[in-house]
Scaffold this motif. Sequence first.
Motif, PDB file in Angstrom:
ATOM      1  N   PHE A 132       9.726   0.567  10.098  1.00 31.56           N
ATOM      2  CA  PHE A 132       9.418  -0.388   9.035  1.00 31.56           C
ATOM      3  C   PHE A 132       9.617  -1.844   9.479  1.00 31.56           C
ATOM      4  CE2 PHE A 132       9.559   3.411   6.520  1.00 31.56           C
ATOM      5  CZ  PHE A 132       8.711   3.156   5.445  1.00 31.56           C
ATOM      6  N   ASN A 133      10.055  -2.015  10.735  1.00 27.83           N
ATOM      7  CA  ASN A 133      10.232  -3.351  11.297  1.00 27.83           C
ATOM      8  C   ASN A 133      11.065  -4.228  10.357  1.00 27.83           C
ATOM      9  OD1 ASN A 133       9.871  -5.310  13.303  1.00 27.83           O
ATOM     10  ND2 ASN A 133       8.060  -6.172  12.301  1.00 27.83           N
ATOM     11  N   CYS A 134      12.258  -3.749  10.056  1.00 25.77           N
ATOM     12  CA  CYS A 134      13.115  -4.433   9.099  1.00 25.77           C
ATOM     13  C   CYS A 134      14.543  -4.535   9.624  1.00 25.77           C
ATOM     14  CB  CYS A 134      13.102  -3.709   7.757  1.00 25.77           C
ATOM     15  SG  CYS A 134      13.844  -2.044   7.805  1.00 25.77           S
ATOM     16  N   THR A 138       4.903  16.748  13.522  1.00 30.44           N
ATOM     17  CA  THR A 138       3.590  16.160  13.254  1.00 30.44           C
ATOM     18  C   THR A 138       3.346  16.079  11.755  1.00 30.44           C
ATOM     19  OG1 THR A 138       2.489  18.328  13.285  1.00 30.44           O
ATOM     20  CG2 THR A 138       2.609  17.123  15.385  1.00 30.44           C
ATOM     21  N   THR A 139       2.266  15.418  11.399  1.00 31.13           N
ATOM     22  CA  THR A 139       1.784  15.434  10.030  1.00 31.13           C
ATOM     23  C   THR A 139       0.552  16.333   9.970  1.00 31.13           C
ATOM     24  OG1 THR A 139       0.403  13.482  10.419  1.00 31.13           O
ATOM     25  CG2 THR A 139       2.622  13.118   9.541  1.00 31.13           C
ATOM     26  N   THR A 140       0.208  16.740   8.771  1.00 21.15           N
ATOM     27  CA  THR A 140      -1.004  17.537   8.535  1.00 21.15           C
ATOM     28  C   THR A 140      -1.717  16.934   7.333  1.00 21.15           C
ATOM     29  OG1 THR A 140      -0.007  19.109   6.982  1.00 21.15           O
ATOM     30  CG2 THR A 140       0.262  19.572   9.347  1.00 21.15           C
ATOM     31  N   SER A 141      -2.689  17.641   6.826  1.00 18.33           N
ATOM     32  CA  SER A 141      -3.360  17.175   5.609  1.00 18.33           C
ATOM     33  C   SER A 141      -2.434  17.278   4.403  1.00 18.33           C
ATOM     34  CB  SER A 141      -4.623  18.002   5.360  1.00 18.33           C
ATOM     35  OG  SER A 141      -4.304  19.386   5.277  1.00 18.33           O
ATOM     36  N   ASP A 142      -1.345  18.019   4.539  1.00 16.80           N
ATOM     37  CA  ASP A 142      -0.340  18.136   3.487  1.00 16.80           C
ATOM     38  C   ASP A 142       0.778  17.126   3.741  1.00 16.80           C
ATOM     39  OD1 ASP A 142      -1.540  20.450   2.201  1.00 16.80           O
ATOM     40  OD2 ASP A 142      -0.890  21.562   3.985  1.00 16.80           O
ATOM     41  N   THR A 143       1.199  16.438   2.703  1.00 12.75           N
ATOM     42  CA  THR A 143       2.228  15.416   2.850  1.00 12.75           C
ATOM     43  C   THR A 143       3.527  16.020   3.374  1.00 12.75           C
ATOM     44  OG1 THR A 143       1.278  14.182   1.013  1.00 12.75           O
ATOM     45  CG2 THR A 143       3.516  13.613   1.628  1.00 12.75           C
ATOM     46  N   GLY A 144       4.226  15.249   4.179  1.00 16.35           N
ATOM     47  CA  GLY A 144       5.483  15.720   4.755  1.00 16.35           C
ATOM     48  C   GLY A 144       5.387  15.778   6.261  1.00 16.35           C
ATOM     49  N   ALA A 159      10.317  17.173   3.391  1.00 20.15           N
ATOM     50  CA  ALA A 159       9.446  17.052   2.221  1.00 20.15           C
ATOM     51  C   ALA A 159       9.437  15.609   1.745  1.00 20.15           C
ATOM     52  CB  ALA A 159       9.931  17.970   1.104  1.00 20.15           C
ATOM     53  N   MET A 160       8.318  15.206   1.151  1.00 25.88           N
ATOM     54  CA  MET A 160       8.188  13.845   0.642  1.00 25.88           C
ATOM     55  C   MET A 160       7.525  13.849  -0.714  1.00 25.88           C
ATOM     56  SD  MET A 160       7.176  11.643   4.011  1.00 25.88           S
ATOM     57  CE  MET A 160       8.217  11.747   5.468  1.00 25.88           C
ATOM     58  N   GLY A 161       8.016  12.985  -1.584  1.00 26.24           N
ATOM     59  CA  GLY A 161       7.417  12.765  -2.889  1.00 26.24           C
ATOM     60  C   GLY A 161       7.839  11.392  -3.369  1.00 26.24           C
ATOM     61  N   VAL A 162       6.883  10.509  -3.560  1.00 29.26           N
ATOM     62  CA  VAL A 162       7.231   9.129  -3.872  1.00 29.26           C
ATOM     63  C   VAL A 162       6.610   8.701  -5.202  1.00 29.26           C
ATOM     64  CG1 VAL A 162       7.376   8.589  -1.414  1.00 29.26           C
ATOM     65  CG2 VAL A 162       5.267   8.070  -2.669  1.00 29.26           C
ATOM     66  N   SER A 189       0.843  -1.196   0.000  1.00 28.55           N
ATOM     67  CA  SER A 189       0.000   0.000   0.000  1.00 28.55           C
ATOM     68  C   SER A 189       0.875   1.242   0.000  1.00 28.55           C
ATOM     69  CB  SER A 189      -0.904   0.003   1.241  1.00 28.55           C
ATOM     70  OG  SER A 189      -1.469   1.281   1.465  1.00 28.55           O
ATOM     71  N   ILE A 190       0.700   2.094  -1.007  1.00 30.99           N
ATOM     72  CA  ILE A 190       1.455   3.343  -1.061  1.00 30.99           C
ATOM     73  C   ILE A 190       1.052   4.256   0.091  1.00 30.99           C
ATOM     74  CG2 ILE A 190       1.709   5.505  -2.350  1.00 30.99           C
ATOM     75  CD1 ILE A 190       3.482   3.422  -3.454  1.00 30.99           C
ATOM     76  N   ARG A 191      -0.210   4.256   0.453  1.00 32.44           N
ATOM     77  CA  ARG A 191      -0.658   5.088   1.576  1.00 32.44           C
ATOM     78  C   ARG A 191       0.035   4.652   2.870  1.00 32.44           C
ATOM     79  NH1 ARG A 191      -6.966   6.248   2.476  1.00 32.44           N
ATOM     80  NH2 ARG A 191      -6.515   7.412   0.557  1.00 32.44           N
ATOM     81  N   TRP A 192       0.097   3.351   3.088  1.00 34.83           N
ATOM     82  CA  TRP A 192       0.808   2.816   4.262  1.00 34.83           C
ATOM     83  C   TRP A 192       2.274   3.239   4.222  1.00 34.83           C
ATOM     84  CZ3 TRP A 192       5.113  -0.218   4.625  1.00 34.83           C
ATOM     85  CH2 TRP A 192       5.375  -0.816   5.878  1.00 34.83           C
ATOM     86  N   TYR A 193       2.864   3.153   3.048  1.00 36.72           N
ATOM     87  CA  TYR A 193       4.280   3.472   2.878  1.00 36.72           C
ATOM     88  C   TYR A 193       4.569   4.933   3.227  1.00 36.72           C
ATOM     89  CZ  TYR A 193       8.628   4.416   0.341  1.00 36.72           C
ATOM     90  OH  TYR A 193       9.890   4.823  -0.013  1.00 36.72           O
ATOM     91  N   VAL A 194       3.794   5.853   2.663  1.00 36.36           N
ATOM     92  CA  VAL A 194       4.008   7.277   2.943  1.00 36.36           C
ATOM     93  C   VAL A 194       3.798   7.560   4.428  1.00 36.36           C
ATOM     94  CG1 VAL A 194       3.141   9.611   2.505  1.00 36.36           C
ATOM     95  CG2 VAL A 194       3.424   8.008   0.603  1.00 36.36           C
ATOM     96  N   CYS A 195       2.778   6.966   4.999  1.00 35.61           N
ATOM     97  CA  CYS A 195       2.509   7.138   6.428  1.00 35.61           C
ATOM     98  C   CYS A 195       3.703   6.696   7.271  1.00 35.61           C
ATOM     99  CB  CYS A 195       1.262   6.359   6.821  1.00 35.61           C
ATOM    100  SG  CYS A 195       0.850   6.425   8.581  1.00 35.61           S
ATOM    101  N   HIS A 196       4.344   5.598   6.887  1.00 38.80           N
ATOM    102  CA  HIS A 196       5.478   5.099   7.655  1.00 38.80           C
ATOM    103  C   HIS A 196       6.748   5.922   7.415  1.00 38.80           C
ATOM    104  CE1 HIS A 196       2.871   1.884   8.829  1.00 38.80           C
ATOM    105  NE2 HIS A 196       3.815   1.342   9.561  1.00 38.80           N
ATOM    106  N   LEU A 197       6.875   6.518   6.242  1.00 35.48           N
ATOM    107  CA  LEU A 197       7.973   7.471   6.047  1.00 35.48           C
ATOM    108  C   LEU A 197       7.794   8.660   6.988  1.00 35.48           C
ATOM    109  CD1 LEU A 197       8.485   7.657   2.162  1.00 35.48           C
ATOM    110  CD2 LEU A 197       9.926   6.487   3.845  1.00 35.48           C
TER     111      LEU A 197
END
Length: 235
Positions: A212-214, A130-136, A146-149, A106-114
């Motif tokens: 990421f439990n890795c 914190t996070t907001t409605s804006d990514t990052g 900043a994040m962009g995947v 899941s890309i949503r899961w991935y961004v959330c974990h970043l």
Amino acid sequence: MSLPLVHVLRTGLIKYAHGLNLQKFITSKFSEQNENKFRNILILTEHQPVYTIGIRTKNYSIDDESHLRSLGAEFYQTNRGGLITFHGPGQLVAYPIINLKDFQPSIRWYVCHLEKTIIDLCKQFNLNATTTSDTGVWIDDRKICAMGVHGKRYITSHGLALNCNIDLKWFDHIVPCGLTGKSVTSLTTELNRNVSISETTPLFLNSFKQTFNCQLIELPDDETKFYTDHMNLAA
């Protein structure tokens, strides 16, 4: 059940084009190999000054591009998500090239974990991010990361850029990530002391491993050279 294995590849300071080449080369291995043999690789890098735009090019023209280039930075349009941002010395850039089927498809899961990774890192500096409605990731209304995947067949590319001791004046020439009325900050600014990439990287790796439990393992020098040789081929 063993934890997913992620190999850490450090490049040092490189041109943005080299980073793109390296990501392209590693992701190409997925189509050439059996899926079970694909190696998850976390690229840690730092870029020479460059402005980049994602798949949305809102409000930026050829004249804007020429102006930004005149400042001494390069300019690239990429296939990542997000709008315009800046990369430069003093910014820790991480490109996880991983198969999400080894984690959560899941890309949503991935961004959330970043985002969680950076929030946890900031906690280690006693910063409330914190996070907001804006990514990052943000500290109040100041973006610190900043994040962009990009994802294709569950293989990720691009990633995040955490401001350590980067010169924030580069951001004065753009509307970072297209967000008006908000500003950009860094660990150095928030802590009122110099916070280098070398200080930050071990904390980032620890947060990434926990979130990421890795398992993380450093690539040996000969394998690092194998990958970095390819990043220079088409620069």
